[in-house]
Design a protein around this motif. Structure first.
Motif, PDB file in Angstrom:
ATOM      1  N   LEU A 118      71.292  65.417  55.902  1.00 28.38           N
ATOM      2  CA  LEU A 118      70.771  65.802  55.218  1.00 28.38           C
ATOM      3  C   LEU A 118      69.022  64.881  55.007  1.00 28.38           C
ATOM      4  CD1 LEU A 118      72.436  67.191  52.319  1.00 28.38           C
ATOM      5  CD2 LEU A 118      70.537  68.623  53.483  1.00 28.38           C
ATOM      6  N   LYS A 119      69.785  63.300  54.618  1.00 32.50           N
ATOM      7  CA  LYS A 119      68.787  62.356  54.778  1.00 32.50           C
ATOM      8  C   LYS A 119      67.705  62.443  55.810  1.00 32.50           C
ATOM      9  CE  LYS A 119      68.747  57.613  53.690  1.00 32.50           C
ATOM     10  NZ  LYS A 119      68.599  56.711  54.788  1.00 32.50           N
ATOM     11  N   GLU A 120      68.655  62.515  57.138  1.00 31.62           N
ATOM     12  CA  GLU A 120      67.447  62.666  57.956  1.00 31.62           C
ATOM     13  C   GLU A 120      66.469  62.864  57.854  1.00 31.62           C
ATOM     14  OE1 GLU A 120      70.289  59.895  61.253  1.00 31.62           O
ATOM     15  OE2 GLU A 120      69.703  62.425  61.772  1.00 31.62           O
ATOM     16  N   GLU A 121      66.498  64.425  57.621  1.00 31.48           N
ATOM     17  CA  GLU A 121      65.994  65.807  57.701  1.00 31.48           C
ATOM     18  C   GLU A 121      64.741  65.460  57.059  1.00 31.48           C
ATOM     19  OE1 GLU A 121      68.681  69.315  59.253  1.00 31.48           O
ATOM     20  OE2 GLU A 121      67.612  69.581  57.181  1.00 31.48           O
ATOM     21  N   LEU A 122      65.475  64.718  55.089  1.00 34.66           N
ATOM     22  CA  LEU A 122      64.026  65.010  54.574  1.00 34.66           C
ATOM     23  C   LEU A 122      63.236  63.505  54.471  1.00 34.66           C
ATOM     24  CD1 LEU A 122      63.839  65.294  51.545  1.00 34.66           C
ATOM     25  CD2 LEU A 122      65.093  64.126  50.953  1.00 34.66           C
ATOM     26  N   GLU A 123      63.810  62.398  55.360  1.00 36.35           N
ATOM     27  CA  GLU A 123      63.157  61.230  55.895  1.00 36.35           C
ATOM     28  C   GLU A 123      61.815  62.205  56.849  1.00 36.35           C
ATOM     29  OE1 GLU A 123      65.742  57.483  56.087  1.00 36.35           O
ATOM     30  OE2 GLU A 123      65.746  58.253  57.918  1.00 36.35           O
ATOM     31  N   ASP A 124      62.531  63.127  57.830  1.00 34.41           N
ATOM     32  CA  ASP A 124      61.455  63.227  58.963  1.00 34.41           C
ATOM     33  C   ASP A 124      59.905  64.444  58.337  1.00 34.41           C
ATOM     34  OD1 ASP A 124      62.786  62.121  61.100  1.00 34.41           O
ATOM     35  OD2 ASP A 124      63.740  63.843  61.493  1.00 34.41           O
ATOM     36  N   ARG A 125      60.811  65.210  57.479  1.00 31.45           N
ATOM     37  CA  ARG A 125      59.972  66.168  56.589  1.00 31.45           C
ATOM     38  C   ARG A 125      58.082  64.471  55.724  1.00 31.45           C
ATOM     39  NH1 ARG A 125      63.518  68.822  55.020  1.00 31.45           N
ATOM     40  NH2 ARG A 125      63.858  68.568  52.431  1.00 31.45           N
ATOM     41  N   TRP A 126      59.276  63.584  55.123  1.00 31.41           N
ATOM     42  CA  TRP A 126      58.173  62.960  54.631  1.00 31.41           C
ATOM     43  C   TRP A 126      57.476  61.725  55.530  1.00 31.41           C
ATOM     44  CZ3 TRP A 126      61.080  61.434  49.997  1.00 31.41           C
ATOM     45  CH2 TRP A 126      61.438  62.373  48.400  1.00 31.41           C
ATOM     46  N   TYR A 127      57.988  61.773  56.551  1.00 31.61           N
ATOM     47  CA  TYR A 127      57.111  60.734  57.452  1.00 31.61           C
ATOM     48  C   TYR A 127      56.079  62.054  57.698  1.00 31.61           C
ATOM     49  CZ  TYR A 127      59.694  56.441  57.277  1.00 31.61           C
ATOM     50  OH  TYR A 127      60.825  55.260  56.449  1.00 31.61           O
ATOM     51  N   SER A 128      56.343  62.471  58.216  1.00 34.77           N
ATOM     52  CA  SER A 128      55.574  63.570  58.551  1.00 34.77           C
ATOM     53  C   SER A 128      54.277  64.536  58.465  1.00 34.77           C
ATOM     54  CB  SER A 128      56.128  64.366  59.560  1.00 34.77           C
ATOM     55  OG  SER A 128      55.780  65.650  58.853  1.00 34.77           O
ATOM     56  N   THR A 129      53.817  64.257  56.879  1.00 36.14           N
ATOM     57  CA  THR A 129      52.943  63.899  56.273  1.00 36.14           C
ATOM     58  C   THR A 129      52.291  62.661  55.420  1.00 36.14           C
ATOM     59  OG1 THR A 129      54.537  64.515  54.223  1.00 36.14           O
ATOM     60  CG2 THR A 129      54.218  66.863  55.617  1.00 36.14           C
ATOM     61  N   GLN A 130      53.295  61.866  55.555  1.00 35.73           N
ATOM     62  CA  GLN A 130      52.498  60.638  54.622  1.00 35.73           C
ATOM     63  C   GLN A 130      51.883  60.148  55.777  1.00 35.73           C
ATOM     64  OE1 GLN A 130      55.275  57.136  54.189  1.00 35.73           O
ATOM     65  NE2 GLN A 130      54.673  57.099  52.517  1.00 35.73           N
ATOM     66  N   LEU A 131      50.518  59.596  55.477  1.00 37.67           N
ATOM     67  CA  LEU A 131      49.509  58.281  56.277  1.00 37.67           C
ATOM     68  C   LEU A 131      50.287  57.197  55.755  1.00 37.67           C
ATOM     69  CD1 LEU A 131      46.094  59.640  54.875  1.00 37.67           C
ATOM     70  CD2 LEU A 131      47.223  60.226  56.652  1.00 37.67           C
ATOM     71  N   PRO A 132      49.830  56.545  57.301  1.00 41.02           N
ATOM     72  CA  PRO A 132      50.184  54.746  57.135  1.00 41.02           C
ATOM     73  C   PRO A 132      49.279  54.361  56.364  1.00 41.02           C
ATOM     74  CG  PRO A 132      49.403  55.811  58.912  1.00 41.02           C
ATOM     75  CD  PRO A 132      49.606  56.628  58.709  1.00 41.02           C
ATOM     76  N   ARG A 133      50.120  53.458  55.518  1.00 37.51           N
ATOM     77  CA  ARG A 133      49.156  51.591  55.147  1.00 37.51           C
ATOM     78  C   ARG A 133      48.713  50.864  56.257  1.00 37.51           C
ATOM     79  NH1 ARG A 133      51.334  46.977  54.652  1.00 37.51           N
ATOM     80  NH2 ARG A 133      53.210  47.262  54.451  1.00 37.51           N
ATOM     81  N   VAL A 134      47.293  50.971  57.002  1.00 38.93           N
ATOM     82  CA  VAL A 134      46.851  50.401  57.642  1.00 38.93           C
ATOM     83  C   VAL A 134      45.874  48.515  57.905  1.00 38.93           C
ATOM     84  CG1 VAL A 134      45.239  50.747  59.936  1.00 38.93           C
ATOM     85  CG2 VAL A 134      46.518  52.793  58.867  1.00 38.93           C
ATOM     86  N   SER A 135      46.373  48.138  58.651  1.00 39.99           N
ATOM     87  CA  SER A 135      46.161  47.042  58.051  1.00 39.99           C
ATOM     88  C   SER A 135      45.259  46.215  59.544  1.00 39.99           C
ATOM     89  CB  SER A 135      46.626  46.072  57.531  1.00 39.99           C
ATOM     90  OG  SER A 135      47.973  45.491  58.570  1.00 39.99           O
ATOM     91  N   LEU A 136      44.157  45.497  59.630  1.00 38.94           N
ATOM     92  CA  LEU A 136      43.414  44.517  60.609  1.00 38.94           C
ATOM     93  C   LEU A 136      43.309  43.478  60.611  1.00 38.94           C
ATOM     94  CD1 LEU A 136      42.790  47.560  62.141  1.00 38.94           C
ATOM     95  CD2 LEU A 136      40.323  47.000  61.480  1.00 38.94           C
ATOM     96  N   VAL A 137      44.071  42.971  61.528  1.00 40.02           N
ATOM     97  CA  VAL A 137      43.138  41.254  61.601  1.00 40.02           C
ATOM     98  C   VAL A 137      42.235  41.190  62.876  1.00 40.02           C
ATOM     99  CG1 VAL A 137      43.905  39.163  61.931  1.00 40.02           C
ATOM    100  CG2 VAL A 137      45.255  40.494  60.760  1.00 40.02           C
ATOM    101  N   GLU A 138      41.129  40.603  62.861  1.00 35.19           N
ATOM    102  CA  GLU A 138      40.102  40.742  63.668  1.00 35.19           C
ATOM    103  C   GLU A 138      40.234  39.216  63.964  1.00 35.19           C
ATOM    104  OE1 GLU A 138      36.813  43.021  60.768  1.00 35.19           O
ATOM    105  OE2 GLU A 138      36.655  40.450  60.688  1.00 35.19           O
ATOM    106  N   VAL A 139      39.791  39.627  65.178  1.00 30.97           N
ATOM    107  CA  VAL A 139      39.772  38.437  66.764  1.00 30.97           C
ATOM    108  C   VAL A 139      38.138  38.206  67.523  1.00 30.97           C
ATOM    109  CG1 VAL A 139      41.005  37.491  68.199  1.00 30.97           C
ATOM    110  CG2 VAL A 139      42.014  39.012  66.903  1.00 30.97           C
ATOM    111  N   ALA A 140      37.846  37.173  67.774  1.00 31.18           N
ATOM    112  CA  ALA A 140      36.961  36.720  68.153  1.00 31.18           C
ATOM    113  C   ALA A 140      37.032  35.856  69.069  1.00 31.18           C
ATOM    114  CB  ALA A 140      35.443  36.352  67.447  1.00 31.18           C
TER     115      ALA A 140
END
Lengths: 202, 171
Positions: A118-140
Motif C-alpha cells: 500500500l505504501k509503495e503504491e501511494l508513493e508511486d502515485r504521489w511521486y508521479s505527479t510531484q515536480l522536483p525541487r531543481v537546483s543549479l550550480v554554475e561552472v566557468a
C-alpha cells in the motif's frame, strides 16, 4: 546568484591535469555523457544530477558550441533534482488505508507485506505527479589558465561539483588559496609560519 | 581530492582587519604594485565577527558606516575576530561590492560594473573579465598584506598602531 547573472557568489579552483589534443570535441562528448537525464521509470526520492547548459536547464545535448564554449571559457551547470514527499501526510494516509483494509476484511491487523505494498503504491502515485525541487550550480572553466569558478560556497554543492567534474573530465579541482597567487613563495611560507595575533588584535 | 596551499583561518581574519585598518588610515587609497596600481577600497555597510576559533559569525553590524561604531571596536576589544566584511572597491571608474570572508576568503554577492553588451555571450564574457579584474585587485591587496605581515616592521610599528586604532575610545 551565480556566474551568469546577479551578484556573483563563487569559489575559485585550479584545474589540475592536461587537456588532450582535440579537446573541444572531447569535452562536448564528456559533457553529453554525464549530462542530466530523466530516468525512464520516473524519479522517486533519489537525487538526480547531471550537466546542463548554463543558460538552459533543459539543454543537455551541448550541440551548439556557442552555448558552452566562449573562448577561453567552457561554461555549464550542474543540475540537481530532488523529490520529497511530505512524510507526515504519507504516514497518516498509509495508516488510514491500513484501517480501511482491515475494515473491508474484518481483520484486526494488516500483514506487513500488504502494508508495504500500500505504501509503495501511494508513493508511486504521489511521486508521479510531484515536480522536483531543481537546483543549479554554475561552472566557468578557463581552459587556458586552468582556473574554474564554481557558483556556490556551500560545501555540499562544492563537493558534488568536484566529484562530478573529476568523473566527467578526469581532472581535479583544487580549492584556490590566496597563498597560491603570491609571487614570492618564501613570503607564503613566512605567512604560513605566523601565529594568530593575540586577542584578535594585539 | 587535495587542495592547494592550506590557508590557516587566522590569516583570513587578519587580512580583513588589516584591510579595514589600512583603509581608514590611508583614506581608502591603496597604491599597489603593478599591474594593479591605485585602487580605492573600504568597508561598506556590513561587518561580522566570530570567536577566534569559530567558523560562524556571532555578531553582525549593518547599516551606514558600521565600521565607525563603538560596537565594532568593542567587538575587537572583546577578543572577537572579523568573519566577513562588505567591501567596496574602485579601480579607475569601475566599482565592485562584495561580501568577503569566512575562513577561506569566500566571495559572495560580487556586484560587477555594468557594461553595455550586444548579446548574452558577450555579457557573460564581460562578467568573467570583470571578475578577473576584481581577482587581480584582491590578489594585490593580499600580497600587500602578506608583505607587511611578514615584514620587520610588523611587530614594532604595525601591531601597536593597529591596537591603538582598534581600542574603543574612553567614555
Amino acid at each position: 546568484m551565480g556566474i551568469l547573472s546577479g551578484g556573483m557568489t563563487v569559489r575559485r579552483f585550479r584545474v589540475e591535469g592536461t587537456l588532450s589534443a582535440g579537446w573541444r570535441e572531447n569535452l562536448r562528448e564528456q559533457l553529453v555523457n554525464m549530462a542530466f537525464r530523466e530516468p525512464p521509470n520516473g524519479q522517486r526520492g533519489e537525487e538526480l544530477e547531471g550537466w546542463v547548459q548554463i543558460d538552459d536547464l533543459l539543454g543537455t545535448d551541448f550541440a551548439n558550441p556557442n552555448a558552452w564554449l566562449i573562448q577561453p571559457w567552457v561554461v555549464f551547470a550542474l543540475r540537481v533534482d530532488k523529490k520529497t514527499l511530505p512524510a507526515n501526510l504519507l504516514k497518516a494516509t498509509v495508516a488510514k488505508q491500513c484501517r480501511e483494509w482491515c475494515e473491508e476484511r474484518g481483520a484486526e491487523r494488516i500483514p506487513a507485506s500488504e502494508k508495504k505494498r500500500l505504501k509503495e503504491e501511494l508513493e508511486d502515485r504521489w511521486y508521479s505527479t510531484q515536480l522536483p525541487r531543481v537546483s543549479l550550480v554554475e561552472v566557468a572553466w578557463n581552459v587556458v589558465d586552468q582556473v574554474a569558478l564554481v557558483g556556490t560556497t556551500s560545501e555540499k554543492g562544492i563537493e558534488r561539483v568536484r566529484t562530478r567534474f573529476h568523473r566527467t573530465f578526469g581532472l581535479e579541482l583544487h580549492a584556490w588559496s590566496p597563498l597560491d597567487d603570491l609571487d614570492d613563495t618564501l613570503l607564503g611560507e613566512d605567512l604560513l609560519a605566523t601565529t594568530p595575533m593575540a586577542g584578535g588584535v594585539a | 581530492m587535495s587542495d592547494s596551499t592550506p590557508f590557516p583561518p587566522h590569516l583570513a581574519a587578519e587580512f580583513l582587519l588589516w584591510f579595514w585598518w589600512r583603509s581608514e588610515r590611508d583614506a581608502t587609497v591603496f597604491d599597489l604594485p603593478a599591474p594593479v596600481g591605485r585602487v580605492e577600497a573600504w568597508v561598506d555597510d556590513r561587518l561580522s565577527f566570530r570567536p577566534p576559533g569559530g567558523d560562524r559569525a556571532t555578531a553582525v553590524l549593518t547599516g551606514e558606516n558600521p565600521s565607525a561604531t563603538l560596537e565594532a571596536r568593542a567587538a575587537l576589544a572583546g577578543g572577537k575576530v572579523l568573519h566577513d566584511v562588505r567591501v567596496h572597491l574602485k579601480r579607475d571608474d569601475r566599482e565592485y561590492t562584495l561580501q568577503l570572508g569566512g575562513t577561506t576568503l569566500d566571495v559572495r554577492g560580487l556586484k560587477l560594473p555594468k557594461l553595455p553588451t550586444e548579446n548574452a555571450e558577450e555579457a557573460l564574457l564581460d562578467r568573467l573579465d570583470r571578475y578577473g579584474e576584481f581577482h587581480l585587485v584582491l590578489q594585490g591587496l593580499f600580497a600587500a598584506f602578506a608583505a607587511e605581515r611578514t615584514g620587520p616592521a610588523w611587530k614594532q610599528e604595525a601591531v601597536p598602531s593597529l591596537a591603538a586604532w582598534a581600542r574603543p575610545p574612553a567614555s
